[in-house]
Motif scaffolding. Structure first.
Motif, PDB file in Angstrom:
ATOM      1  N   ALA A   1       0.814  -1.220   0.000  1.00 34.38           N
ATOM      2  CA  ALA A   1       0.000   0.000   0.000  1.00 34.38           C
ATOM      3  C   ALA A   1       0.848   1.271   0.000  1.00 34.38           C
ATOM      4  CB  ALA A   1      -0.931  -0.007   1.203  1.00 34.38           C
ATOM      5  N   ARG A   2       1.995   1.224   0.668  1.00 35.64           N
ATOM      6  CA  ARG A   2       2.826   2.426   0.738  1.00 35.64           C
ATOM      7  C   ARG A   2       3.520   2.730  -0.586  1.00 35.64           C
ATOM      8  NH1 ARG A   2       8.143   1.020   1.064  1.00 35.64           N
ATOM      9  NH2 ARG A   2       8.575  -1.169   1.570  1.00 35.64           N
ATOM     10  N   THR A   3       3.534   1.765  -1.515  1.00 32.67           N
ATOM     11  CA  THR A   3       4.242   1.967  -2.778  1.00 32.67           C
ATOM     12  C   THR A   3       3.325   2.429  -3.911  1.00 32.67           C
ATOM     13  OG1 THR A   3       3.933  -0.325  -3.564  1.00 32.67           O
ATOM     14  CG2 THR A   3       5.851   0.124  -2.144  1.00 32.67           C
TER      15      THR A   3
ATOM     16  N   ASP B   1       2.286   8.808   4.827  1.00 38.55           N
ATOM     17  CA  ASP B   1       1.272   9.702   4.290  1.00 38.55           C
ATOM     18  C   ASP B   1       0.502   9.047   3.143  1.00 38.55           C
ATOM     19  OD1 ASP B   1       1.872  11.781   6.027  1.00 38.55           O
ATOM     20  OD2 ASP B   1       3.387  12.631   4.689  1.00 38.55           O
ATOM     21  N   ASN B   2      -0.670   9.568   2.896  1.00 35.34           N
ATOM     22  CA  ASN B   2      -1.488   9.128   1.764  1.00 35.34           C
ATOM     23  C   ASN B   2      -0.711   9.370   0.471  1.00 35.34           C
ATOM     24  OD1 ASN B   2      -3.316   8.802  -0.300  1.00 35.34           O
ATOM     25  ND2 ASN B   2      -4.830  10.233   0.503  1.00 35.34           N
ATOM     26  N   PRO B   3      -0.326   8.327  -0.257  1.00 36.06           N
ATOM     27  CA  PRO B   3       0.527   8.521  -1.438  1.00 36.06           C
ATOM     28  C   PRO B   3      -0.191   9.116  -2.650  1.00 36.06           C
ATOM     29  CG  PRO B   3      -0.056   6.210  -1.215  1.00 36.06           C
ATOM     30  CD  PRO B   3      -0.578   6.900   0.014  1.00 36.06           C
ATOM     31  N   ILE B   4      -1.518   9.173  -2.628  1.00 40.27           N
ATOM     32  CA  ILE B   4      -2.248   9.734  -3.773  1.00 40.27           C
ATOM     33  C   ILE B   4      -2.960  11.032  -3.395  1.00 40.27           C
ATOM     34  CG2 ILE B   4      -2.569   7.507  -4.904  1.00 40.27           C
ATOM     35  CD1 ILE B   4      -5.479   7.589  -3.861  1.00 40.27           C
ATOM     36  N   ARG B   5      -2.511  11.652  -2.309  1.00 38.10           N
ATOM     37  CA  ARG B   5      -3.190  12.837  -1.806  1.00 38.10           C
ATOM     38  C   ARG B   5      -3.175  14.010  -2.794  1.00 38.10           C
ATOM     39  NH1 ARG B   5       1.631  12.146   0.428  1.00 38.10           N
ATOM     40  NH2 ARG B   5       3.146  13.852   0.528  1.00 38.10           N
ATOM     41  N   ASN B   6      -2.225  14.026  -3.698  1.00 38.14           N
ATOM     42  CA  ASN B   6      -2.121  15.146  -4.638  1.00 38.14           C
ATOM     43  C   ASN B   6      -2.825  14.905  -5.973  1.00 38.14           C
ATOM     44  OD1 ASN B   6      -0.582  16.737  -2.862  1.00 38.14           O
ATOM     45  ND2 ASN B   6       1.311  15.701  -3.477  1.00 38.14           N
ATOM     46  N   VAL B   7      -3.444  13.733  -6.120  1.00 36.86           N
ATOM     47  CA  VAL B   7      -4.197  13.462  -7.348  1.00 36.86           C
ATOM     48  C   VAL B   7      -5.484  14.286  -7.318  1.00 36.86           C
ATOM     49  CG1 VAL B   7      -5.393  11.734  -8.736  1.00 36.86           C
ATOM     50  CG2 VAL B   7      -3.258  11.146  -7.583  1.00 36.86           C
ATOM     51  N   GLU B   8      -5.755  15.038  -8.356  1.00 36.19           N
ATOM     52  CA  GLU B   8      -6.923  15.900  -8.398  1.00 36.19           C
ATOM     53  C   GLU B   8      -8.134  15.175  -8.968  1.00 36.19           C
ATOM     54  OE1 GLU B   8      -5.793  19.301 -10.671  1.00 36.19           O
ATOM     55  OE2 GLU B   8      -4.650  20.211  -9.027  1.00 36.19           O
TER      56      GLU B   8
END
Length: 329
Positions: free
Chosen positions: A98-100, A146-153
């Motif tokens: 999940a972290r990757t 941290d959430n690895p996809i937090r910057n996906v819009e």
């Protein structure tokens, strides 16, 4: 703190962030070694690096989805459906640690689903579901990354056209139902939705106990909050009589859709189930109702949703005539 032990060794005993934080104790043969270690630990702390970092979290995405479901999803009305959707996302990605997971990996999934015909709104929901897994587990200290996809819009969506029925169309639809539908519930359900702005499923869930004191009370709503809407005396009594006779409404949406198709009224794709709710809201505003009252009647959690109908207000329409650039010609 450094202290000498009865054994002759020197022990470092400290907490890097004060009381309640992780305690570090280590013994050395000399006081000088103990001091160097203490300086090293505090130096790493100032750099925000752990002295004894935990092993890399190699749990798979599906393992985290299961954790999320047990903590949060099991309490959601659509929790099982979300879980299946998340597992399908994980399968497409190859169920990585999940972290990757990376933004690129999710964007590849999204592009694939778009090509398959999935709607943009649906894919925004999928992004929201996956964000929720990471964010919820981070809040619960189940993961320390941290959430690895937090910057996906989210995909930008065009405002959806809201269709509503005119008075003439409403009369025509009710007449069509009366003449052609064999379903004993659909005519009354249609009028309940038109009179209250209820969703079709909310109206179908009405029981006799929900029809009290001139009001219909809708429970198990989309927002999870019950709401009561007053209706005319005639509709109130007809609903009570109908439920006393039949016990409950049966599933009648298919019958409504057949009658709507028979009527010849054309609507944008996917709006047949909500056209009655939109019609109530549109006529409410056009007849002078205020948006705040409409929000409470419809059960919207945010006024933003209700403001979609504000452009239908009479003063809004009259200003379009009074203030347009041709008005003074």
């Amino acid at each position: 703190m450094i202290r000498k032990l009865p054994s002759g060794k020197w022990q470092v005993d400290l907490r890097t962030d004060g009381r309640g934080s992780k305690r570090i104790r280590k013994s050395f043969n000399s006081k000088a070694e103990a001091k160097r270690f203490e300086a090293f630990v505090m130096g790493k702390r100032s750099e925000q690096q752990a002295w004894n970092p935990s092993k890399a979290d190699n749990r798979t995405l599906k393992q985290l989805i299961k954790l999320w479901f047990n903590a949060k999803g099991v309490h959601l009305k659509d929790g099982e459906r979300r879980k299946r959707c998340l597992e399908a996302i994980a399968d497409y990605m190859g169920n990585p640690a999940a972290r990757t997971v990376t933004p690129t990996l999710f964007l590849a999934y999204r592009a694939h689903k778009l090509q398959e015909g999935a709607s943009k709104k649906t894919l925004n929901n999928h992004l929201g579901y996956l964000n929720a897994v990471y964010n919820q587990l981070h809040r619960l200290n189940e993961i320390d990354f941290d959430n690895p996809i937090r910057n996906v819009e989210m995909i930008r969506l065009d405002e959806r056209e809201l269709s509503w029925l005119t008075i003439e169309q409403i009369r025509h639809l009710l007449k069509t139902i009366e003449e052609f539908s064999q379903n004993p519930h659909v005519h009354l359900l249609t009028r309940i939705c038109l009179a209250t702005g209820a969703r079709w499923g909310e109206a179908e869930n009405l029981q006799l106990r929900h029809v009290q004191e001139g009001k219909l009370t809708f429970v198990n709503t989309k927002s999870g909050k019950s709401r009561s809407v007053p209706v005319s005396k005639e509709l109130f009594e007809e609903t009570r009589t109908h439920l006393r006779k039949h016990g409950a409404f049966s599933f009648s949406l298919s019958a409504f859709r057949r009658a709507l198709a028979k009527s010849g009224i054309e609507l944008p794709s996917g709006q047949s189930a909500h056209v009655l709710r939109h019609s109530f809201a549109s006529h409410f505003v056009m007849n002078g109702g205020d948006v705040v009252s409409l929000q409470r009647i419809l059960g919207h959690s945010s006024i933003t949703m209700t403001m979609r109908y504000a452009h239908l207000a009479p003063d809004h329409l009259s200003k379009a005539i009074a203030y347009n650039p041709l008005c003074c010609d």
